[in-house]
Design an enzyme around this catalytic site. Structure first.
Site, PDB file in Angstrom:
ATOM      1  N   LYS A 272       0.789  -1.077  -0.090  1.00  0.00           N
ATOM      2  CA  LYS A 272       0.039   0.072  -0.090  1.00  0.00           C
ATOM      3  C   LYS A 272       0.739   1.240   0.088  1.00  0.00           C
ATOM      4  O   LYS A 272       2.043   1.218   0.262  1.00  0.00           O
ATOM      5  CB  LYS A 272      -0.672  -0.084   1.258  1.00  0.00           C
ATOM      6  CG  LYS A 272      -0.355   0.036   2.683  1.00  0.00           C
ATOM      7  CD  LYS A 272       0.040   1.309   3.121  1.00  0.00           C
ATOM      8  CE  LYS A 272       1.094   1.352   4.411  1.00  0.00           C
ATOM      9  NZ  LYS A 272       1.542   2.369   5.017  1.00  0.00           N
TER      10      LYS A 272
ATOM     11  N   GLY B 135       9.539  -0.964   5.118  1.00  0.00           N
ATOM     12  CA  GLY B 135       9.841   0.248   4.123  1.00  0.00           C
ATOM     13  C   GLY B 135       8.528   1.146   4.251  1.00  0.00           C
ATOM     14  O   GLY B 135       8.726   2.459   3.634  1.00  0.00           O
ATOM     15  N   GLY B 136       7.482   0.968   5.073  1.00  0.00           N
ATOM     16  CA  GLY B 136       6.669   1.831   4.993  1.00  0.00           C
ATOM     17  C   GLY B 136       5.417   1.276   3.821  1.00  0.00           C
ATOM     18  O   GLY B 136       4.464   2.229   3.605  1.00  0.00           O
TER      19      GLY B 136
ATOM     20  N   ASP C 201      -2.742  -1.811   9.604  1.00  0.00           N
ATOM     21  CA  ASP C 201      -2.623  -1.875   7.852  1.00  0.00           C
ATOM     22  C   ASP C 201      -3.551  -2.968   7.572  1.00  0.00           C
ATOM     23  O   ASP C 201      -3.680  -3.310   6.198  1.00  0.00           O
ATOM     24  CB  ASP C 201      -1.345  -1.522   7.171  1.00  0.00           C
ATOM     25  CG  ASP C 201      -0.764  -0.140   7.520  1.00  0.00           C
ATOM     26  OD1 ASP C 201      -1.483   0.793   7.959  1.00  0.00           O
ATOM     27  OD2 ASP C 201       0.428  -0.260   7.776  1.00  0.00           O
TER      28      ASP C 201
END
Ligand code: C5P
Length: 311
Positions: free
Chosen positions: A18, A105-106, A144
């Site tokens: 995402k 990594g986010g 998430d």
């Protein structure tokens, strides 16, 4: 009629990464999380997870950054399977993860592993929960994970786990720049956000009308102009080279450049497929980026696929 899945001893699912098109961060809550208002988009970089009936619980990891992923009970995919197993009398599984998403990594690679595992185990064990039945378990695993079950483009509220689809037109070409240095930990970035906002009023975050209008319009130029991330200043403070990547990308014609989630990966919105190729080449040829990942969004959430890849 007996379905293939009812008799299978292994099921494979994949789940996307995402990017947060907008990440509004509010105050720190008593439970240690921050109130969020975010707009998620699922992008076509995929984690692939195979769950196979086994004598004992276990996990093995292949692909990008595999050596950085724990294989003990702190592994989020293993935790997902074991949490779901508490609901039913089931056999243990061995989980094989094939990674394409950078670790820490986010881009929510670990959350994607968990989402794919939930969908695969739901099918393997024939639980019939479906995405909405899996939502509460997904929320327990991470902020998430529910979004990655559903995919598409959606608003996330609460701590990110309450997901509402939004009307979004268009298809977007992204270039992601994973920073070669070690990843930033999510709690570390939120702590830096708290430090930077100390002494200021932190307003309750809400989806911005400008973002909603850009998504209805469906033009990359419009979306590029309204990308925003309240964690960006904190991430850049912890890893200043993120700012250099953003500056370079804008000078090479990106429509927008933003830290992805809590970083350090930088997400760049390009003008179509050609624009994405040009941007990727300019960044790598100039040395501004060692590595880039191109992906299209939005894509679907976690889903079962016919068979694991062979490599
Ligand atoms: O939910 P997730 O496991 O992704 O969260 C990891 C950490 O990120 C939390 O322990 C917390 O420190 C931080 N976080 C937060 N507010 C959120 C989401 C995450 O402070 N809404």
């Amino acid at each position: 009629m007996t379905s293939v899945l009812e008799t299978a001893s292994a099921v494979t699912a994949r789940a996307p990464a995402k990017v947060n098109l907008e990440l509004g961060v509010g105050a720190l809550r008593p439970d240690g999380f921050h109130t969020l208002s975010t707009v998620y988009q699922a992008v076509g970089v995929f984690e692939e997870v195979t769950v196979a009936t086994a004598d004992e619980w276990g996990v093995s990891v292949r692909g990008r950054d595999a050596e950085l992923v724990p294989t003990d009970e702190s592994n989020l995919a293993l935790r997902a399977a074991m949490l779901l197993a508490e609901r039913a009398a089931v056999e243990p599984v061995h989980i094989t993860i094939h990674k394409d998403v950078p670790v820490a990594g986010g881009m929510a690679g670990g959350s994607a592993d968990a989402a794919a595992t939930l969908v695969a185990c739901d099918a393997l064990w024939d639980l019939g929960l479906g995405r909405s039945g899996l939502d509460p378990i997904a929320a327990e695993l991470g902020s998430d994970v529910p979004f990655l079950l559903h995919g598409g483009t959606a608003v996330g509220s609460g701590r990110g786990e309450l997901v509402t689809p939004v009307l979004a037109r268009g298809s977007y070409h992204w270039v992601f720049v994973p920073t070669p240095a070690s990843g930033l930990s999510t709690p570390e970035v939120y702590a830096a956000f708290d430090e930077l906002s100390a002494g200021h009023d932190v307003p309750e975050p809400e989806p911005s009308p400008a973002m909603m209008a850009a998504l209805r319009q469906g033009e990359p130029e419009a979306l590029g102009a309204v990308l925003s991330n309240d964690l960006q200043a904190a991430a850049v403070r912890l890893q200043p080279q993120i700012g250099d990547v953003i500056d370079a990308a804008m000078s090479f014609g990106a429509l927008g450049a933003i830290v992805s989630g809590s970083g350090p990966t930088v997400a760049l919105l390009a003008a179509g497929q050609e624009g994405a190729i040009d941007l990727a080449v300019s960044l790598t040829a100039s040395g501004a980026a060692a590595d880039v990942i191109r992906a299209i969004g939005p894509v679907a959430g976690a889903h079962v696929i016919p068979a694991p890849r062979l490599t």
